[in-house]
Design a protein around this motif. Structure first.
Motif, PDB file in Angstrom:
ATOM      1  N   PRO A  56       0.799  -1.238   0.000  1.00 59.38           N
ATOM      2  CA  PRO A  56       0.000   0.000   0.000  1.00 59.38           C
ATOM      3  C   PRO A  56       0.830   1.284   0.000  1.00 59.38           C
ATOM      4  O   PRO A  56       0.437   2.265  -0.627  1.00 59.38           O
ATOM      5  N   MET A  57       1.967   1.275   0.679  1.00 60.62           N
ATOM      6  CA  MET A  57       2.816   2.474   0.727  1.00 60.62           C
ATOM      7  C   MET A  57       3.318   2.856  -0.668  1.00 60.62           C
ATOM      8  O   MET A  57       3.494   4.025  -0.980  1.00 60.62           O
ATOM      9  N   PHE A  58       3.527   1.853  -1.531  1.00 57.04           N
ATOM     10  CA  PHE A  58       4.161   2.086  -2.822  1.00 57.04           C
ATOM     11  C   PHE A  58       3.231   1.905  -4.015  1.00 57.04           C
ATOM     12  O   PHE A  58       3.690   1.868  -5.148  1.00 57.04           O
ATOM     13  N   ARG A  59       1.950   1.798  -3.756  1.00 55.79           N
ATOM     14  CA  ARG A  59       1.028   1.535  -4.867  1.00 55.79           C
ATOM     15  C   ARG A  59       1.073   2.660  -5.895  1.00 55.79           C
ATOM     16  O   ARG A  59       1.382   3.812  -5.582  1.00 55.79           O
ATOM     17  N   ARG A  60       0.765   2.305  -7.111  1.00 52.48           N
ATOM     18  CA  ARG A  60       0.691   3.272  -8.204  1.00 52.48           C
ATOM     19  C   ARG A  60      -0.775   3.506  -8.539  1.00 52.48           C
ATOM     20  O   ARG A  60      -1.561   2.571  -8.582  1.00 52.48           O
ATOM     21  N   ASP A  61      -1.110   4.745  -8.784  1.00 46.98           N
ATOM     22  CA  ASP A  61      -2.470   5.124  -9.157  1.00 46.98           C
ATOM     23  C   ASP A  61      -2.433   5.978 -10.415  1.00 46.98           C
ATOM     24  O   ASP A  61      -1.496   6.753 -10.618  1.00 46.98           O
ATOM     25  N   CYS A  62      -3.472   5.858 -11.212  1.00 51.56           N
ATOM     26  CA  CYS A  62      -3.628   6.731 -12.372  1.00 51.56           C
ATOM     27  C   CYS A  62      -4.188   8.057 -11.862  1.00 51.56           C
ATOM     28  O   CYS A  62      -5.294   8.091 -11.312  1.00 51.56           O
ATOM     29  N   ILE A  63      -3.432   9.131 -12.025  1.00 45.97           N
ATOM     30  CA  ILE A  63      -3.875  10.428 -11.509  1.00 45.97           C
ATOM     31  C   ILE A  63      -4.261  11.402 -12.625  1.00 45.97           C
ATOM     32  O   ILE A  63      -4.580  12.555 -12.351  1.00 45.97           O
ATOM     33  N   ASN A  64      -4.249  10.939 -13.882  1.00 49.09           N
ATOM     34  CA  ASN A  64      -4.668  11.793 -15.008  1.00 49.09           C
ATOM     35  C   ASN A  64      -4.034  13.183 -14.932  1.00 49.09           C
ATOM     36  O   ASN A  64      -4.717  14.201 -14.938  1.00 49.09           O
ATOM     37  N   MET A  65      -2.721  13.209 -14.878  1.00 49.89           N
ATOM     38  CA  MET A  65      -1.977  14.452 -14.707  1.00 49.89           C
ATOM     39  C   MET A  65      -1.853  15.196 -16.027  1.00 49.89           C
ATOM     40  O   MET A  65      -1.522  14.619 -17.054  1.00 49.89           O
TER      41      MET A  65
END
Length: 186
Positions: A56-65
């Motif tokens: 969980p500390m290192f998860r990647r998420d799509c943030i639509n930057m």
């Protein structure tokens, strides 16, 4: 944050930076240096485990930057760091090298696998080399003198060390703010 009053600061962090700081503040009501050491040690030990990207500390998420109104970057990221300072505490230099001029900010968004981050830590965290010269495609997106950045954050963020919780995924807009001049005796 959509539907909120603007906030002003020098350093913004989301992802691993936010999660580490939130863990530090959640350890007890008045965290101290030992709490900081414990959190950093735990994060380091978890980071060096092979194939630990699902922690969980290192998860990647799509943030639509989107930077300066450009096309949205949809690749998942571990971290997003934005600042008007070239260097932060402990000598950390998380941005591409170069002066940060009034009216802009530098940023770095990283979705690289942790083993690649570890291999390039001198460049990514300590400014030994220029991370903008690294070619990892959409896994590492960084820039100088941006004037606006928008993204969808999946959890909270930090601004100048303050932890700001978000109850739901929120669209966050970051823009260069007013210039603050500091005076000092040399």
């Amino acid at each position: 944050v959509d539907d909120e009053a603007p906030r002003y600061g020098f350093l913004f962090a989301w992802g691993i930076g936010y999660r580490v700081l939130a863990e530090y503040y959640n350890r007890n009501s008045t965290p101290n240096m030992m709490d900081g050491f414990a959190v950093m040690t735990q994060a380091f030990v978890q980071a060096i485990k092979p194939f630990n990207d699902d922690h969980p500390m290192f998860r990647r998420d799509c943030i639509n930057m989107s930077v300066n109104g450009g096309k949205a970057i949809t690749d998942p990221m571990h971290t997003l760091t934005i600042g008007t300072l070239e260097r932060i505490t402990l000598g950390i230099r998380p941005f591409p090298t170069g002066k940060i001029l009034p009216g802009g900010f530098n940023f770095s968004a990283n979705g690289m696998p942790l083993y690649k981050v570890a291999a390039y830590t001198p460049t990514l965290l300590f400014g030994m080399g220029d991370q903008s010269q690294l070619d990892f495609g959409p896994q590492l997106v960084c820039g100088r003198q941006a004037t606006s950045l928008e993204c969808d954050l999946t959890d909270g963020f930090t601004m100048d060390g303050e932890v700001i919780e978000l109850p739901r995924t929120s669209r966050v807009k970051i823009a260069a703010g007013p210039v603050v001049r500091f005076w000092s005796r040399a």
